[in-house]
Design an enzyme around this catalytic site. Structure first.
Site, PDB file in Angstrom:
ATOM      1  N   LYS A 167      32.602  19.165 -33.364  1.00 35.41           N
ATOM      2  CA  LYS A 167      33.436  18.062 -33.231  1.00 35.41           C
ATOM      3  C   LYS A 167      34.728  18.395 -32.987  1.00 35.41           C
ATOM      4  CE  LYS A 167      35.258  13.664 -33.116  1.00 35.41           C
ATOM      5  NZ  LYS A 167      35.770  13.162 -34.168  1.00 35.41           N
TER       6      LYS A 167
ATOM      7  N   SER B 150      43.238   9.606 -30.943  1.00 31.34           N
ATOM      8  CA  SER B 150      43.755   9.359 -32.275  1.00 31.34           C
ATOM      9  C   SER B 150      45.296  10.229 -32.185  1.00 31.34           C
ATOM     10  CB  SER B 150      43.151   9.903 -33.438  1.00 31.34           C
ATOM     11  OG  SER B 150      42.690  11.133 -33.155  1.00 31.34           O
TER      12      SER B 150
ATOM     13  N   ALA C  56      37.921   4.048 -30.917  1.00 33.45           N
ATOM     14  CA  ALA C  56      38.061   3.118 -31.815  1.00 33.45           C
ATOM     15  C   ALA C  56      39.722   3.035 -31.809  1.00 33.45           C
ATOM     16  CB  ALA C  56      37.572   3.114 -33.217  1.00 33.45           C
TER      17      ALA C  56
ATOM     18  N   GLY D   5      38.385   3.584 -40.583  1.00 33.99           N
ATOM     19  CA  GLY D   5      38.408   3.047 -41.724  1.00 33.99           C
ATOM     20  C   GLY D   5      38.052   1.499 -41.455  1.00 33.99           C
TER      21      GLY D   5
ATOM     22  N   ASN E 147      37.692  17.536 -30.176  1.00 30.30           N
ATOM     23  CA  ASN E 147      39.175  17.238 -30.614  1.00 30.30           C
ATOM     24  C   ASN E 147      40.133  18.112 -30.178  1.00 30.30           C
ATOM     25  OD1 ASN E 147      37.589  15.921 -33.496  1.00 30.30           O
ATOM     26  ND2 ASN E 147      38.607  14.601 -31.930  1.00 30.30           N
TER      27      ASN E 147
ATOM     28  N   ASN F 185      41.519   8.803 -22.516  1.00 33.30           N
ATOM     29  CA  ASN F 185      40.703   9.941 -22.592  1.00 33.30           C
ATOM     30  C   ASN F 185      40.082  10.145 -20.905  1.00 33.30           C
ATOM     31  OD1 ASN F 185      41.197   9.869 -25.119  1.00 33.30           O
ATOM     32  ND2 ASN F 185      39.236   9.521 -26.085  1.00 33.30           N
TER      33      ASN F 185
HETATM   34  O1  KPL Z   1      37.765  11.618 -32.330  1.00 38.08           O
HETATM   35  C1  KPL Z   1      38.494  11.427 -31.367  1.00 38.08           C
HETATM   36  C2  KPL Z   1      39.755  10.923 -31.443  1.00 38.08           C
HETATM   37  O2  KPL Z   1      40.566  10.180 -30.937  1.00 38.08           O
HETATM   38  O3  KPL Z   1      40.111  11.635 -32.501  1.00 38.08           O
HETATM   39  C3  KPL Z   1      37.858  11.305 -29.803  1.00 38.08           C
HETATM   40  C4  KPL Z   1      36.485  11.167 -29.893  1.00 38.08           C
HETATM   41  C5  KPL Z   1      38.368  11.977 -28.812  1.00 38.08           C
HETATM   42  C6  KPL Z   1      37.922   9.685 -29.407  1.00 38.08           C
HETATM   43  O4  KPL Z   1      39.056   9.414 -28.936  1.00 38.08           O
END
Ligand code: KPL
Length: 297
Positions: A179, A246, A126, A12, A183, A197
């Site tokens: 995706k 995340s 992020a 966000g 994840n 990562n």
């Molecule tokens: O989507 C991600 C997450 O952390 O949820 C990635 C792409 C793995 C980046 O950290």
């Protein structure tokens, strides 16, 4: 254009920092204290050792009536139900974009089928550093696809902002499944091993674990090309090498994780196909055993 962003987590804030350069952005947060901070001081973006601040409007989501034509919903999967429960808040919104990890939340979106509904996946690294600061740790892209209706007001975003490209896809299911695989491999392993990562690729044993998890996941998901899916996992791992996933951040902060929507979904697909997924089950249980119950943003 005015744009609403529901959720003040890493995604966000990243969206607010980039879209707020050209558009009027309002961030709707769970905690009033975060909304106050954002409204008073703006959102701060840290990238390549520099910090830039973008002014945004902000208010708590509870009780809000959103009047932006285009709204991004960036809350975690497990918070989506409570956001959707405030359906009246979206009465005036024409186009909604949902950016959740994992699968299983799509049924909830049928309640917005009278609007333009898009789903999207974020491949940026992020990290939320505090209530108004986000670090952009890995340049990637945002991919969007239409789920109901047309692209609507999202068309105005065109190719995105400098440093924040947007790509358009025709097949919403494909981008979500692609995706999900990323994840399913990166998030739980980085969270359990407590590494960034990029570290997953640095040693043979970690890479082995990635591959074993990937091999089970890909067996039960409708992938077009397993080799390309593996290459994507490796590429995103490299691109977001300096990122804490995340799920790492959720476990580290005692929060609930998105494991149900990610590996939980994979396990359900396995059950439906009568497939044993021992590695997936082990990793799923290990994350479940460690997770807290707080929510974010
Ligand atoms: O989507 C991600 C997450 O952390 O949820 C990635 C792409 C793995 C980046 O950290």
């Amino acid at each position: 254009m005015n744009i609403g962003i529901v959720g003040g987590g890493a995604v966000g804030l990243l969206l607010a920092a980039y879209l707020g350069r050209r558009h009027g952005v309002t961030v709707y947060t769970r905690r009033p204290s975060q909304a106050r901070q954002l409204a008073e001081h703006g959102v701060a973006l840290k990238k390549d050792g520099e910090t830039s601040v973008v002014a945004v409007r902000a208010q708590p989501f509870a009780g809000a009536e959103l009047d932006e034509p285009l709204v991004f919903v960036t809350v975690k999967q497990y918070d989506l139900a409570s956001v959707c429960a405030q359906i009246d808040a979206f009465r005036r919104v024409r186009t909604l974009v949902f950016l959740q990890n994992g699968m299983g939340h799509l049924e909830q979106l049928t309640m917005f089928a009278d609007k333009n509904v898009l789903v999207g996946v974020v491949e940026h690294g992020a990290m939320k550093l505090d209530d108004r600061t986000v670090a952009h740790t890995g340049a990637g892209k945002l991919t969007l696809a239409s789920r109901y209706g047309s692209l609507g007001d999202a068309r105005e975003l065109r190719e995105g902002e400098r440093g924040f490209p947007i790509e358009w896809a025709d097949d919403w299911e494909r981008i979500l499944v692609d995706k999900l695989v990323v994840n399913a491999v990166i998030n739980p392993l980085t969270a359990l091993l407590q590494v960034k990562n990029g570290a997953l690729l640095e040693t043979a044993p970690y890479r082995d674990m990635m591959r074993q998890l990937f091999d089970e996941v890909r067996n039960v998901l409708p992938l077009e090309d397993a080799n390309r899916a593996w290459e994507r996992v490796v590429r995103i791992c490299q691109k977001t090498a300096d990122n804490y996933s995340s799920m790492y951040m959720d476990l580290a902060n005692g929060r609930r994780t998105e494991i149900d929507a990610i590996l939980g979904y994979v396990l359900k697909q396995g059950e439906a196909r009568g497939a044993m997924l021992p590695v997936v089950r082990f990793v799923f249980c290990a994350v479940k055993g460690k997770e807290g119950r707080e929510t974010d943003g």
